[in-house]
Design a protein around this motif. Structure first.
Motif, short mmCIF file in Angstrom:
data_model
loop_
_atom_site.label_atom_id
_atom_site.label_comp_id
_atom_site.label_asym_id
_atom_site.label_seq_id
_atom_site.Cartn_x
_atom_site.Cartn_y
_atom_site.Cartn_z
N MET A 71 -6.43 57.23 -0.97
CA MET A 71 -7.55 57.57 -1.75
C MET A 71 -7.07 58.12 -3.08
SD MET A 71 -10.38 59.86 -0.43
CE MET A 71 -11.82 59.67 -0.67
N TYR A 72 -7.70 57.58 -4.02
CA TYR A 72 -7.36 57.99 -5.37
C TYR A 72 -8.36 59.03 -5.88
CZ TYR A 72 -4.25 54.04 -5.44
OH TYR A 72 -3.25 53.18 -5.16
N VAL A 73 -7.83 60.04 -6.48
CA VAL A 73 -8.69 61.09 -7.05
C VAL A 73 -8.61 60.97 -8.57
CG1 VAL A 73 -9.09 63.57 -7.22
CG2 VAL A 73 -8.18 62.59 -5.13
N THR A 74 -9.72 60.80 -9.17
CA THR A 74 -9.76 60.75 -10.63
C THR A 74 -10.34 62.05 -11.17
OG1 THR A 74 -11.77 59.48 -10.37
CG2 THR A 74 -9.86 58.32 -11.19
N HIS A 75 -9.63 62.52 -12.03
CA HIS A 75 -10.11 63.72 -12.71
C HIS A 75 -10.61 63.34 -14.09
CE1 HIS A 75 -8.62 66.65 -9.86
NE2 HIS A 75 -7.49 65.95 -9.79
N SER A 76 -11.77 63.71 -14.34
CA SER A 76 -12.26 63.47 -15.69
C SER A 76 -11.96 64.73 -16.51
CB SER A 76 -13.74 63.14 -15.62
OG SER A 76 -14.52 64.03 -16.28
N ARG A 77 -11.26 64.52 -17.56
CA ARG A 77 -10.89 65.66 -18.40
C ARG A 77 -11.94 65.83 -19.50
NH1 ARG A 77 -4.85 65.04 -20.23
NH2 ARG A 77 -5.19 67.13 -20.91
N GLN A 78 -12.53 66.97 -19.53
CA GLN A 78 -13.47 67.27 -20.60
C GLN A 78 -12.72 67.99 -21.71
OE1 GLN A 78 -16.64 69.54 -18.97
NE2 GLN A 78 -17.84 67.71 -18.54
N GLN A 79 -13.09 67.60 -22.88
CA GLN A 79 -12.43 68.21 -24.03
C GLN A 79 -13.02 69.59 -24.27
OE1 GLN A 79 -12.93 65.90 -27.54
NE2 GLN A 79 -11.49 67.10 -28.73
N SER A 80 -12.17 70.56 -24.43
CA SER A 80 -12.67 71.89 -24.79
C SER A 80 -11.99 72.28 -26.09
CB SER A 80 -12.36 72.90 -23.68
OG SER A 80 -10.97 73.12 -23.59
N GLY A 81 -12.78 72.80 -27.04
CA GLY A 81 -12.24 73.17 -28.34
C GLY A 81 -12.34 72.02 -29.33
N TYR A 82 -11.67 72.20 -30.47
CA TYR A 82 -11.73 71.22 -31.55
C TYR A 82 -10.35 70.62 -31.75
CZ TYR A 82 -16.09 73.60 -32.60
OH TYR A 82 -17.34 74.16 -32.51
N THR A 83 -10.37 69.43 -32.29
CA THR A 83 -9.09 68.79 -32.58
C THR A 83 -8.54 69.36 -33.88
OG1 THR A 83 -10.05 67.00 -33.85
CG2 THR A 83 -9.84 66.65 -31.45
N LEU A 84 -7.29 69.11 -34.12
CA LEU A 84 -6.64 69.58 -35.33
C LEU A 84 -7.32 69.00 -36.56
CD1 LEU A 84 -4.40 71.17 -36.66
CD2 LEU A 84 -2.90 69.19 -36.39
N LEU A 85 -7.69 67.75 -36.52
CA LEU A 85 -8.35 67.11 -37.65
C LEU A 85 -9.70 67.76 -37.94
CD1 LEU A 85 -8.29 64.90 -39.74
CD2 LEU A 85 -9.31 63.36 -38.06
N GLU A 86 -10.47 68.08 -36.91
CA GLU A 86 -11.76 68.73 -37.11
C GLU A 86 -11.58 70.11 -37.74
OE1 GLU A 86 -14.48 66.88 -33.51
OE2 GLU A 86 -13.07 68.51 -33.06
N MET A 87 -10.58 70.83 -37.29
CA MET A 87 -10.30 72.15 -37.85
C MET A 87 -9.92 72.05 -39.33
SD MET A 87 -10.90 74.51 -35.71
CE MET A 87 -10.04 75.92 -36.33
N LEU A 88 -9.10 71.07 -39.69
CA LEU A 88 -8.69 70.90 -41.09
C LEU A 88 -9.89 70.54 -41.97
CD1 LEU A 88 -5.28 69.04 -40.71
CD2 LEU A 88 -5.66 71.38 -41.49
N VAL A 89 -10.75 69.66 -41.47
CA VAL A 89 -11.94 69.28 -42.23
C VAL A 89 -12.85 70.51 -42.41
CG1 VAL A 89 -14.08 67.93 -42.17
CG2 VAL A 89 -11.89 66.84 -41.62
N ALA A 90 -13.06 71.29 -41.36
CA ALA A 90 -13.92 72.48 -41.43
C ALA A 90 -13.33 73.51 -42.40
CB ALA A 90 -14.10 73.09 -40.05
N MET A 91 -12.03 73.70 -42.36
CA MET A 91 -11.40 74.66 -43.27
C MET A 91 -11.50 74.18 -44.72
SD MET A 91 -8.11 75.89 -41.03
CE MET A 91 -7.26 76.51 -42.43
N THR A 92 -11.35 72.88 -44.97
CA THR A 92 -11.46 72.34 -46.32
C THR A 92 -12.88 72.53 -46.86
OG1 THR A 92 -9.76 70.70 -45.82
CG2 THR A 92 -11.16 70.27 -47.73
N VAL A 93 -13.88 72.23 -46.04
CA VAL A 93 -15.28 72.41 -46.45
C VAL A 93 -15.54 73.89 -46.73
CG1 VAL A 93 -17.68 72.29 -45.66
CG2 VAL A 93 -16.15 70.34 -45.31
N GLY A 94 -15.03 74.77 -45.88
CA GLY A 94 -15.19 76.20 -46.07
C GLY A 94 -14.56 76.69 -47.36
N LEU A 95 -13.37 76.17 -47.68
CA LEU A 95 -12.70 76.55 -48.93
C LEU A 95 -13.50 76.11 -50.15
CD1 LEU A 95 -8.93 75.93 -48.11
CD2 LEU A 95 -10.07 78.11 -48.53
N PHE A 96 -14.07 74.90 -50.10
CA PHE A 96 -14.90 74.44 -51.21
C PHE A 96 -16.13 75.33 -51.38
CE2 PHE A 96 -12.77 70.21 -50.88
CZ PHE A 96 -12.34 70.15 -52.18
#
Length: 178
Positions: free
Chosen positions: A1-26
């Motif tokens: 029997m195979y067990v599949t784990h679905s991984r849910q993403q928690s948090g933000y990716t590095l790219l999303e953080m960079l975009v948010a920081m750039t918008v915040g700086l502007f």
């Protein structure tokens, strides 16, 4: 029997953080520029208000002296001092009413417009905030060029105040009609 784990993403990716920081700086840069512009406008408005007050008070003081003088004002050769001869019992530049005829002497001293009525008490400081002041007298007209401190450069050498010597004009009119 195979067990599949679905991984849910928690948090933000590095790219999303960079975009948010750039918008915040502007946004912060925009706020900083707005604050700087507003601060500059407030400072200039205050300087213009101070200059306007200097002009208003100068006009008020000299209008009283010029209108009630009993002889032609005496202007020094360099135009930096003016004297008005006044009757006794009229309001002086120092706020007193001397009981004898007197002479008001106006001069700029250490950034203060001063007035001396020759009563032995010395010159009274009337106004501060003046960079320069110059007087001329011609044909019943006292011309005062006053330059307040911190006045914008487009006002050049200062603002001109013209005041008629009303008492002298009336005396001359009565002499001509007599």
């Amino acid at each position: 029997m195979y067990v599949t784990h679905s991984r849910q993403q928690s948090g933000y990716t590095l790219l999303e953080m960079l975009v948010a920081m750039t918008v915040g700086l502007f946004l912060l840069a925009g706020v900083a520029m707005s604050y700087s512009a507003i601060k500059s406008t407030v400072r200039m408005t205050q300087e213009l208000s101070d200059a306007q007050e200097v002009i208003r008070y100068t006009s008020q003081v000299f209008t009283r002296s010029a209108k009630q003088t009993i002889s032609e004002p005496s202007v020094s050769a360099d135009g930096l001092t003016i004297q008005f001869k006044q009757f006794a019992n009229v309001l002086s530049c120092q706020g007193t009413t001397p009981i004898v005829d007197y002479i008001e002497t106006y001069i700029l001293s250490n950034g203060f417009l001063t007035c001396d009525i020759g009563d032995g008490n010395g010159a009274a400081r009337l106004l501060k905030g003046i960079d320069s002041i110059n007087f001329t007298f011609n044909n019943f007209l006292v011309v005062i060029v006053v330059k307040p401190l911190d006045i914008p450069s487009h006002f050049g050498a200062g603002l001109q105040i013209d005041i008629a010597t009303t008492q002298l004009i009336l005396i001359k009119a009565f002499e001509d009609n007599a």
